[in-house]
Design an enzyme around this catalytic site. Structure first.
Site, PDB file in Angstrom:
ATOM      1  N   HIS A 142      61.012  30.450  28.241  1.00 21.30           N
ATOM      2  CA  HIS A 142      62.453  30.712  28.170  1.00 21.30           C
ATOM      3  C   HIS A 142      62.785  31.593  26.963  1.00 21.30           C
ATOM      4  O   HIS A 142      63.170  32.736  27.136  1.00 21.30           O
ATOM      5  CB  HIS A 142      63.294  29.427  28.155  1.00 21.30           C
ATOM      6  CG  HIS A 142      63.023  28.512  29.285  1.00 21.30           C
ATOM      7  ND1 HIS A 142      63.153  28.900  30.602  1.00 21.30           N
ATOM      8  CD2 HIS A 142      62.610  27.211  29.321  1.00 21.30           C
ATOM      9  CE1 HIS A 142      62.837  27.898  31.401  1.00 21.30           C
ATOM     10  NE2 HIS A 142      62.490  26.861  30.646  1.00 21.30           N
ATOM     11  N   ASP A 157      59.441  27.420  37.246  1.00 21.29           N
ATOM     12  CA  ASP A 157      60.000  26.296  36.512  1.00 21.29           C
ATOM     13  C   ASP A 157      60.349  25.121  37.425  1.00 21.29           C
ATOM     14  O   ASP A 157      59.479  24.407  37.906  1.00 21.29           O
ATOM     15  CB  ASP A 157      61.201  26.778  35.710  1.00 21.29           C
ATOM     16  CG  ASP A 157      61.628  25.781  34.628  1.00 21.29           C
ATOM     17  OD1 ASP A 157      61.030  24.696  34.546  1.00 21.29           O
ATOM     18  OD2 ASP A 157      62.553  26.088  33.871  1.00 21.29           O
TER      19      ASP A 157
END
Length: 446
Positions: A266, A317
């Site tokens: 991220h 994810d």
């Protein structure tokens, strides 16, 4: 030995025409350019390397769509996390294998050929470690074997609920470990891996791991990959500053010897100085644009990072919607919305957005998972053929732009380790895997 001929193929040097390749076992043998096909060759119009998926929580595929209801005015990652805790409460290793296998089938069908499984579900439903510390890791390995996807397993160290070593909450009981328990987990997981899989480690985040614990577990990685969540949410950044006086990425760069082995997942909320410093470290930023959008996390500073020559990769994810092209598309579209202009992530030397994103995430993903990627002699024979040549017609870069931005169902075949896993757009063993997944979900969410 198997032979293929491609009218056009993406090689490490870029697009080439008239490409003939041989596959010897699981690897590419010869790659010859500018030739006609030979009798017995399998012929395809377009071939590209399979993409690495650097960040997956396989079990979360089973809760896709279950959190799309407004629960409170400030609904965000933290409220989504409570839904996730409730979903995993009853999962057994067999459940995890069934759900993860379906996720891996969908990854292959959309062009991913290797996955970095950020695996943090280790304990039984009461929070105690299974008699076999790698029981859940074995479920991941089984799912990879059944689907055929390549695997980089990343066992997660998770010990605390917040900065400063705060005790874990009840919903985290299935994640937590101490350093000695994590050592046992890593070694037991290593023993499970097939020959073409590899192992790294994943300190979950600076919320879940203290500085001393991070120092203690890093030697377990050896020269292997190290992945960590960092700066995913604004609240996390504020808590980091309150605890240590430094932002998460800032703290890692100053204290953890971050280098090319590392992948910061991220890294959404960075200052310009952090962004440039992360690029200079040689680490990879593991971006998950679809999940980041789904959770409302924010937009990665991709233009600043690109100008600093930063390395990127993509991951799925939470597996809310698995689609390799969709991740690339969302990455660019988020930048267009943020900057109110087009073609943000291309440049003067690579004007095609699709080609630029594909090339950068292929290279960054290979680095982050420590597995060579590309149609080249000696590499694992992992490649994707694109169908519908009318839709994808034109120069090679045009085909990538159309695949990323303007095509549905463009993937025809996927080969992983020299074995065809997807034919006519569907996983060859997918029906049985989907049936088991449906039965598992019917029981879990009844």
């Amino acid at each position: 030995m198997t032979q293929f001929w491609f009218d056009r193929a993406w090689l490490p040097t870029g697009w080439a025409r008239g490409v003939r390749v041989t596959i010897d076992g699981a690897r590419f043998g010869s790659v010859t350019v500018g030739v006609e096909s030979a009798p017995g060759d399998q012929r395809h119009a377009l071939a590209i390397p399979g993409l690495p998926n650097v960040h997956s929580h396989g079990f979360q595929r089973g809760m896709a769509g279950l959190s799309e209801r407004r629960g409170r005015p400030d609904d965000d990652f933290w409220s989504w996390r409570e839904v996730m805790y409730r979903f995993l409460d009853r999962l057994t290793p067999d459940d995890v294998a069934a759900i993860t296998a379906l996720a891996y089938v969908e990854m292959l069908e959309t062009g991913f050929t290797r996955v970095g499984e950020f695996h943090y579900l280790h304990n039984d439903t009461d929070g105690r470690r299974y008699a076999d510390p790698a029981a859940m890791a074995a479920a991941i390995v089984a799912a990879a074997g059944e689907s055929g996807i390549g695997l980089t397993l990343l066992p997660v160290f998770y010990a605390h609920s917040d900065f400063g070593g705060v005790a874990p909450v009840h919903g985290q009981r299935r994640f937590v470990s101490d350093v000695d328990g994590f050592v046992a987990l890593v070694e037991a997981s290593r023993a499970l891996l097939p020959a073409d899989a590899n192992l790294g480690i994943a300190p979950h985040s600076l919320r879940a791991v203290t500085a001393d614990e991070l120092t203690a577990i890093l030697p377990l990685a050896g020269t292997g990959p190290v992945h960590i969540h960092a700066a995913e949410q604004v609240k996390e950044v504020a808590a980091s500053v309150a605890h240590s006086g430094a932002r998460p990425v800032e703290w890692l760069l100053a204290n953890a010897d971050v280098d090319a082995r590392w992948c910061l997942i991220h890294a959404t909320h960075m200052t310009d100085a952090e962004t440039r410093a992360l690029a200079e470290s040689g680490a990879v930023a593991g971006l998950c644009p679809v999940t980041e959008a789904n959770l409302g996390d924010g937009i990665f500073p991709a233009e600043t990072y690109r100008l600093a020559q930063g390395r990127i990769a993509i991951g799925t994810d939470s597996n809310i919607c698995i689609d390799a092209a969709g991740e690339l598309r969302m990455m660019e579209y988020a930048q267009r919305l943020a900057h109110r202009r087009r073609a943000v992530l291309a440049d003067e030397t690579e004007t095609s957005v699709g080609a630029a994103l594909f090339a950068r995430t292929l290279a960054g993903g290979a680095q982050a998972l420590q597995h060579a990627a590309g149609i080249a002699p000696g590499n694992s024979a992992d490649f994707v053929t694109l169908a519908d040549p009318e839709t994808l017609a034109g120069a090679g870069d045009d085909a990538l732009d159309r695949w990323v931005f303007a095509s549905r169902g463009a993937i025809d075949g996927v080969w992983r380790g020299g074995v065809q896993r997807v034919a006519d757009g569907r996983h060859v063993g997918g029906d049985a895997i989907r049936a088991r997944y449906r039965a598992t979900l019917a029981r879990l969410i009844a």
